[in-house]
Enzyme design. Structure first.
Site, PDB file in Angstrom:
ATOM      1  N   LYS A 179      37.938 -27.494 -28.867  1.00 19.84           N
ATOM      2  CA  LYS A 179      36.802 -27.846 -29.723  1.00 19.84           C
ATOM      3  C   LYS A 179      36.987 -29.239 -30.310  1.00 19.84           C
ATOM      4  CE  LYS A 179      36.117 -26.818 -34.043  1.00 19.84           C
ATOM      5  NZ  LYS A 179      35.910 -26.159 -35.351  1.00 19.84           N
ATOM      6  N   ASP A 216      31.582 -24.080 -32.187  1.00 20.83           N
ATOM      7  CA  ASP A 216      32.209 -23.487 -33.367  1.00 20.83           C
ATOM      8  C   ASP A 216      31.498 -22.177 -33.683  1.00 20.83           C
ATOM      9  OD1 ASP A 216      29.787 -24.245 -34.415  1.00 20.83           O
ATOM     10  OD2 ASP A 216      30.621 -25.388 -36.083  1.00 20.83           O
TER      11      ASP A 216
END
Length: 226
Positions: free
Chosen positions: A124, A142
């Site tokens: 991420k 997320d």
């Protein structure tokens, strides 16, 4: 989990996002690629606002890998004590700074594999840096994107990886650059977890979510007639 929205609906969804926010920005403060890496890595299990409060003073004195090494572990730790898991994060910042100085000439690489090899940097974080700094159409998933993707049918998937692929495969190409920012902001401020703000949602009529919240019922003034 909703079914994948049709392509024509996806185009309309992102056309509305673009019209409302043509140039969406991430909320983590940074001044260069290095400070972006550090800020995103610190944001795990912390709010963007909390990270910003801690890193403003840190980045004022250490905005390069070498300056961070010169500040040292104790100095980094003192600056970020208000952030969750601050001790481990401080160690990671020092370690990744050393790697950047020794292996990359103090520069942040624009490769996902290279970024993910840095301590404290996962997929991420790597995708955020690739997207925000280097302009790659990378999708950082997320909790907000995972929820919005599944609730709306924009990017359904049972895992983070599946949602990431769904965004990459189904969001029209012209919207890929800003897709993850639009989805994060939508999830953070409108399509929230416990009680989504459906009456204020700009894609409400396109969303298949069954449990939409409703407009509050107006209160009637005075007593009702007999």
């Amino acid at each position: 989990m909703a079914k994948q929205l049709p392509y024509s609906t996806m185009r309309e969804v992102f056309a509305r996002f673009e019209a409302a926010e043509p140039e969406p920005r991430g909320e983590l403060e940074h001044v260069n690629a290095f400070t972006l890496v550090v800020a995103v890595a610190m944001s795990a299990q912390a709010t963007d606002a909390g990270v910003n409060r801690a890193t403003r003073a840190l980045f004022a004195v250490a905005d390069t890998p070498q300056k961070m090494l010169d500040l040292g572990l104790e100095g980094v730790t003192d600056h970020i004590r208000t952030i969750g898991l601050f001790r481990q994060k401080a160690k990671n910042v020092i370690r990744l700074s050393r790697i950047l100085v020794d292996d990359y000439g103090g520069e942040v690489p624009d490769s996902r594999a290279a970024l993910q090899s840095l301590p404290g940097v996962g997929r991420k974080t790597a995708n955020v840096v690739l997207n925000m700094w280097f302009g790659h159409p990378a999708q950082a998933v997320d909790t907000h994107i995972f929820r919005v993707g599944n609730r709306t049918g924009i990017a359904p998937g049972k895992t983070v990886e599946a949602v990431e692929r769904a965004v990459e495969d189904n969001v029209p190409a012209r919207y890929q650059r800003h897709a993850h920012h639009w989805l994060i902001l939508h999830g953070r401020y409108t399509c929230v977890a416990r009680k989504p703000k459906c009456p204020a949602c700009l894609i409400r009529d396109l969303c298949p979510y069954d449990d939409k919240t409703l407009e509050p019922t107006p209160r009637t003034e005075g007593r009702s007639a007999p």
